[in-house]
Design an enzyme around this catalytic site. Structure first.
Site, PDB file in Angstrom:
ATOM      1  N   ASP A  13      47.207  29.633  48.067  1.00  0.00           N
ATOM      2  CA  ASP A  13      46.821  30.568  47.005  1.00  0.00           C
ATOM      3  C   ASP A  13      46.813  29.781  45.698  1.00  0.00           C
ATOM      4  O   ASP A  13      47.739  29.874  44.897  1.00  0.00           O
ATOM      5  CB  ASP A  13      47.826  31.725  46.959  1.00  0.00           C
ATOM      6  CG  ASP A  13      47.429  32.811  45.981  1.00  0.00           C
ATOM      7  OD1 ASP A  13      46.312  32.759  45.435  1.00  0.00           O
ATOM      8  OD2 ASP A  13      48.249  33.707  45.754  1.00  0.00           O
ATOM      9  N   CYS A  64      42.646  35.491  43.887  1.00  0.00           N
ATOM     10  CA  CYS A  64      42.523  36.849  43.332  1.00  0.00           C
ATOM     11  C   CYS A  64      41.314  36.932  42.409  1.00  0.00           C
ATOM     12  O   CYS A  64      41.328  37.614  41.405  1.00  0.00           O
ATOM     13  CB  CYS A  64      43.805  37.253  42.599  1.00  0.00           C
ATOM     14  SG  CYS A  64      44.175  36.224  41.171  1.00  0.00           S
TER      15      CYS A  64
END
Length: 92
Positions: A13, A64
């Site tokens: 991430d 994201c």
């Protein structure tokens, strides 16, 4: 750091532009060139994660953002430049 091929599973991430983060409390004027820099920076994380992944291991890449340069383009980059990697189907 960890030696190469240390992990069976990696959840990557990396830092991103956060364009998909909600609620968005401010609007910034991010330029396309700046968005491209995020994708380039993420590729440094990708390269390191792949080195740490054991043969046959699984890496999940997650951001994201809704920026295709940071998502679909980086997946294409992985498949084109790291021939040990392949897409696997998501299981329900």
């Amino acid at each position: 750091g960890f030696p190469p091929t240390s992990f069976d599973r990696i959840l990557l991430d990396p830092p991103c532009s956060a364009l998909g983060l909600r609620p968005k409390l401010s609007i910034s004027n991010i330029k396309a060139k700046e968005l491209g820099k995020h994708a380039e920076y993420q590729r440094l994380f990708i390269a390191q994660a792949i080195q740490l992944l054991k043969p046959g291991g699984i890496m999940t890449y997650s951001t994201c953002t809704i920026n295709a340069l940071e998502n679909e383009a980086n997946i294409a980059f992985i498949l084109q430049h790291h021939h040990c990697m392949e897409l696997v189907p998501l299981l329900p």
